[in-house]
Design a protein around this motif. Structure first.
Motif, PDB file in Angstrom:
ATOM      1  N   UNK A   1      -2.234   9.354   7.739  1.00  0.00           N
ATOM      2  CA  UNK A   1      -1.839   8.990   9.096  1.00  0.00           C
ATOM      3  C   UNK A   1      -2.217  10.043  10.115  1.00  0.00           C
ATOM      4  N   UNK A   2      -2.387  11.305   9.684  1.00  0.00           N
ATOM      5  CA  UNK A   2      -2.692  12.355  10.642  1.00  0.00           C
ATOM      6  C   UNK A   2      -4.178  12.653  10.728  1.00  0.00           C
ATOM      7  N   UNK A   3      -5.009  11.929   9.983  1.00  0.00           N
ATOM      8  CA  UNK A   3      -6.450  12.107  10.100  1.00  0.00           C
ATOM      9  C   UNK A   3      -6.900  11.768  11.512  1.00  0.00           C
ATOM     10  N   UNK A   4      -7.883  12.504  12.015  1.00  0.00           N
ATOM     11  CA  UNK A   4      -8.418  12.230  13.336  1.00  0.00           C
ATOM     12  C   UNK A   4      -9.686  11.412  13.268  1.00  0.00           C
ATOM     13  N   UNK A   5     -10.278  11.175  14.456  1.00  0.00           N
ATOM     14  CA  UNK A   5     -11.427  10.288  14.544  1.00  0.00           C
ATOM     15  C   UNK A   5     -12.612  10.775  13.727  1.00  0.00           C
ATOM     16  N   UNK A   6     -12.738  12.078  13.529  1.00  0.00           N
ATOM     17  CA  UNK A   6     -13.894  12.562  12.789  1.00  0.00           C
ATOM     18  C   UNK A   6     -13.877  12.167  11.316  1.00  0.00           C
ATOM     19  N   UNK A   7     -12.779  11.560  10.861  1.00  0.00           N
ATOM     20  CA  UNK A   7     -12.710  11.086   9.474  1.00  0.00           C
ATOM     21  C   UNK A   7     -12.773   9.561   9.376  1.00  0.00           C
ATOM     22  N   UNK A   8     -12.933   8.890  10.516  1.00  0.00           N
ATOM     23  CA  UNK A   8     -12.946   7.425  10.524  1.00  0.00           C
ATOM     24  C   UNK A   8     -14.376   6.913  10.592  1.00  0.00           C
ATOM     25  N   UNK A   9     -14.696   5.948   9.749  1.00  0.00           N
ATOM     26  CA  UNK A   9     -16.009   5.316   9.795  1.00  0.00           C
ATOM     27  C   UNK A   9     -15.953   3.964  10.505  1.00  0.00           C
ATOM     28  N   UNK A  10     -14.871   3.225  10.294  1.00  0.00           N
ATOM     29  CA  UNK A  10     -14.715   1.911  10.928  1.00  0.00           C
ATOM     30  C   UNK A  10     -13.295   1.817  11.466  1.00  0.00           C
ATOM     31  N   UNK A  11     -13.170   1.343  12.684  1.00  0.00           N
ATOM     32  CA  UNK A  11     -11.829   1.167  13.232  1.00  0.00           C
ATOM     33  C   UNK A  11     -11.758  -0.112  14.049  1.00  0.00           C
ATOM     34  N   UNK A  12     -10.534  -0.601  14.214  1.00  0.00           N
ATOM     35  CA  UNK A  12     -10.253  -1.760  15.057  1.00  0.00           C
ATOM     36  C   UNK A  12      -9.511  -1.283  16.287  1.00  0.00           C
ATOM     37  N   UNK A  13      -9.941  -1.761  17.451  1.00  0.00           N
ATOM     38  CA  UNK A  13      -9.241  -1.460  18.699  1.00  0.00           C
ATOM     39  C   UNK A  13      -8.512  -2.720  19.165  1.00  0.00           C
ATOM     40  N   UNK A  14      -7.200  -2.590  19.360  1.00  0.00           N
ATOM     41  CA  UNK A  14      -6.364  -3.691  19.822  1.00  0.00           C
ATOM     42  C   UNK A  14      -5.894  -3.401  21.239  1.00  0.00           C
ATOM     43  N   UNK A  15      -5.950  -4.409  22.089  1.00  0.00           N
ATOM     44  CA  UNK A  15      -5.542  -4.270  23.488  1.00  0.00           C
ATOM     45  C   UNK A  15      -4.078  -4.682  23.631  1.00  0.00           C
ATOM     46  N   UNK A  16      -3.174  -3.757  23.953  1.00  0.00           N
ATOM     47  CA  UNK A  16      -1.746  -4.094  24.044  1.00  0.00           C
ATOM     48  C   UNK A  16      -1.427  -5.182  25.054  1.00  0.00           C
ATOM     49  N   UNK A  17      -2.306  -5.367  26.057  1.00  0.00           N
ATOM     50  CA  UNK A  17      -2.011  -6.359  27.084  1.00  0.00           C
ATOM     51  C   UNK A  17      -2.312  -7.785  26.622  1.00  0.00           C
ATOM     52  N   UNK A  18      -3.109  -7.951  25.570  1.00  0.00           N
ATOM     53  CA  UNK A  18      -3.494  -9.274  25.110  1.00  0.00           C
ATOM     54  C   UNK A  18      -2.481  -9.815  24.105  1.00  0.00           C
ATOM     55  N   UNK A  19      -2.556 -11.124  23.881  1.00  0.00           N
ATOM     56  CA  UNK A  19      -1.635 -11.770  22.946  1.00  0.00           C
ATOM     57  C   UNK A  19      -2.042 -11.478  21.505  1.00  0.00           C
ATOM     58  N   UNK A  20      -1.048 -11.192  20.685  1.00  0.00           N
ATOM     59  CA  UNK A  20      -1.300 -10.923  19.268  1.00  0.00           C
ATOM     60  C   UNK A  20      -0.402 -11.831  18.432  1.00  0.00           C
ATOM     61  N   UNK A  21      -0.993 -12.903  17.927  1.00  0.00           N
ATOM     62  CA  UNK A  21      -0.232 -13.824  17.090  1.00  0.00           C
ATOM     63  C   UNK A  21      -0.046 -13.239  15.695  1.00  0.00           C
ATOM     64  N   UNK A  22       0.920 -13.796  14.987  1.00  0.00           N
ATOM     65  CA  UNK A  22       1.245 -13.286  13.658  1.00  0.00           C
ATOM     66  C   UNK A  22       0.018 -13.314  12.739  1.00  0.00           C
ATOM     67  N   UNK A  23      -0.723 -14.413  12.785  1.00  0.00           N
ATOM     68  CA  UNK A  23      -1.898 -14.532  11.916  1.00  0.00           C
ATOM     69  C   UNK A  23      -2.945 -13.477  12.258  1.00  0.00           C
ATOM     70  N   UNK A  24      -3.072 -13.163  13.548  1.00  0.00           N
ATOM     71  CA  UNK A  24      -4.036 -12.157  13.967  1.00  0.00           C
ATOM     72  C   UNK A  24      -3.648 -10.781  13.430  1.00  0.00           C
ATOM     73  N   UNK A  25      -2.372 -10.445  13.522  1.00  0.00           N
ATOM     74  CA  UNK A  25      -1.923  -9.156  13.008  1.00  0.00           C
ATOM     75  C   UNK A  25      -2.067  -9.087  11.486  1.00  0.00           C
ATOM     76  N   UNK A  26      -1.877 -10.231  10.831  1.00  0.00           N
ATOM     77  CA  UNK A  26      -2.088 -10.262   9.387  1.00  0.00           C
ATOM     78  C   UNK A  26      -3.550  -9.961   9.048  1.00  0.00           C
ATOM     79  N   UNK A  27      -4.468 -10.501   9.862  1.00  0.00           N
ATOM     80  CA  UNK A  27      -5.886 -10.210   9.649  1.00  0.00           C
ATOM     81  C   UNK A  27      -6.172  -8.730   9.829  1.00  0.00           C
ATOM     82  N   UNK A  28      -5.560  -8.138  10.837  1.00  0.00           N
ATOM     83  CA  UNK A  28      -5.751  -6.713  11.086  1.00  0.00           C
ATOM     84  C   UNK A  28      -5.303  -5.897   9.875  1.00  0.00           C
TER      85      UNK A  28
END
Length: 233
Positions: free
Chosen positions: A4-31
């Motif tokens: 959990x404390x790893x920084x960006x220099x250790x990430x190869x792939x990431x997902x960016x979620x926009x807090x202002x947009x709608x996030x349905x349960x199924x979408x969060x499950x996909x994440x």
């Protein structure tokens, strides 16, 4: 699984979620099922402490063990319950005060409680004049590759930034750009974001960028192409 404390220099792939947009349960499950190294909460407009924190808590409720970081864009949008904070600096912004003022206001209130060992500044080069961050910062889009390399030199050599982000947001970019940036600046951590909607596109940019970001595809097409058959939270 990333710590959990790893920084960006250790990430190869990431997902960016926009807090202002709608996030349905199924979408969060996909994440939760997506084969990525981290989740980043960030958006150009409408991010508040409440919607960012609510999204972080919704992910925590699913016992997500991946790092959850916030990309800060508003003085009133600092989330709680995240592992760290990213502070984007738009290197080609004409309105250089847009994010700077927000950061200063945020630091007036939160400076003493921010976990500075889990904060990173990122030099953004905005490459798509139609995206929200280009409009908000009045970004001057690079005319050619030499402009991009000049901004990269400014961010890394003069400002001492360790991470550069090529922001195409909403459009798939030219792979020659990250290729040439990485060739000229092999020491930096290079991030690519924009238009990733398939594993082929992701792998194309991953040949040159250290980190590839999936964002709009989550809301427009889903992540079935990125997900494994079972959740690996």
């Amino acid at each position: 699984m990333r710590d959990a404390e790893d920084g960006m220099d250790s990430w190869e792939r990431l997902i960016k979620l926009d807090p202002e947009r709608e996030h349905k349960e199924a979408m969060l499950d996909q994440v939760c099922k997506a084969q990525v190294d981290a989740l980043v909460l960030g958006g150009t407009w409408g991010v508040t402490a409440r919607n960012a924190t609510d999204l972080a808590l919704a992910l925590r409720a699913r016992k997500v063990r991946r790092p959850i970081w916030q990309e800060v864009s508003s003085e009133c949008g600092i989330a709680f319950g995240v592992d760290g904070y990213l502070f984007p600096i738009v290197l080609n912004a004409l309105d250089v005060d847009v994010l700077t003022r927000n950061y200063v206001r945020s630091l007036r209130s939160y400076r003493a409680v921010i976990p500075w060992n889990r904060c990173e500044a990122i030099g953004y080069i905005v490459m798509n004049d139609a995206c929200a961050v280009a409009k908000r910062s009045r970004a001057e889009i690079p005319r050619d590759l030499e402009d991009v390399l000049a901004y990269a030199a400014y961010g890394t050599r003069l400002c001492g930034m360790k991470t550069l982000y090529l922001e195409y947001s909403g459009k798939f970019g030219d792979a020659r750009v990250p290729q040439e940036v990485k060739r000229a600046f092999p020491h930096i951590h290079l991030v690519y974001g924009g238009g990733i909607e398939s594993l082929e596109q992701l792998n194309c940019m991953k040949r040159f960028a250290d980190t590839v970001v999936v964002g709009n595809a989550l809301y427009e097409k889903g992540l079935s192409w990125l997900n494994a058959s079972t959740c690996t939270m």
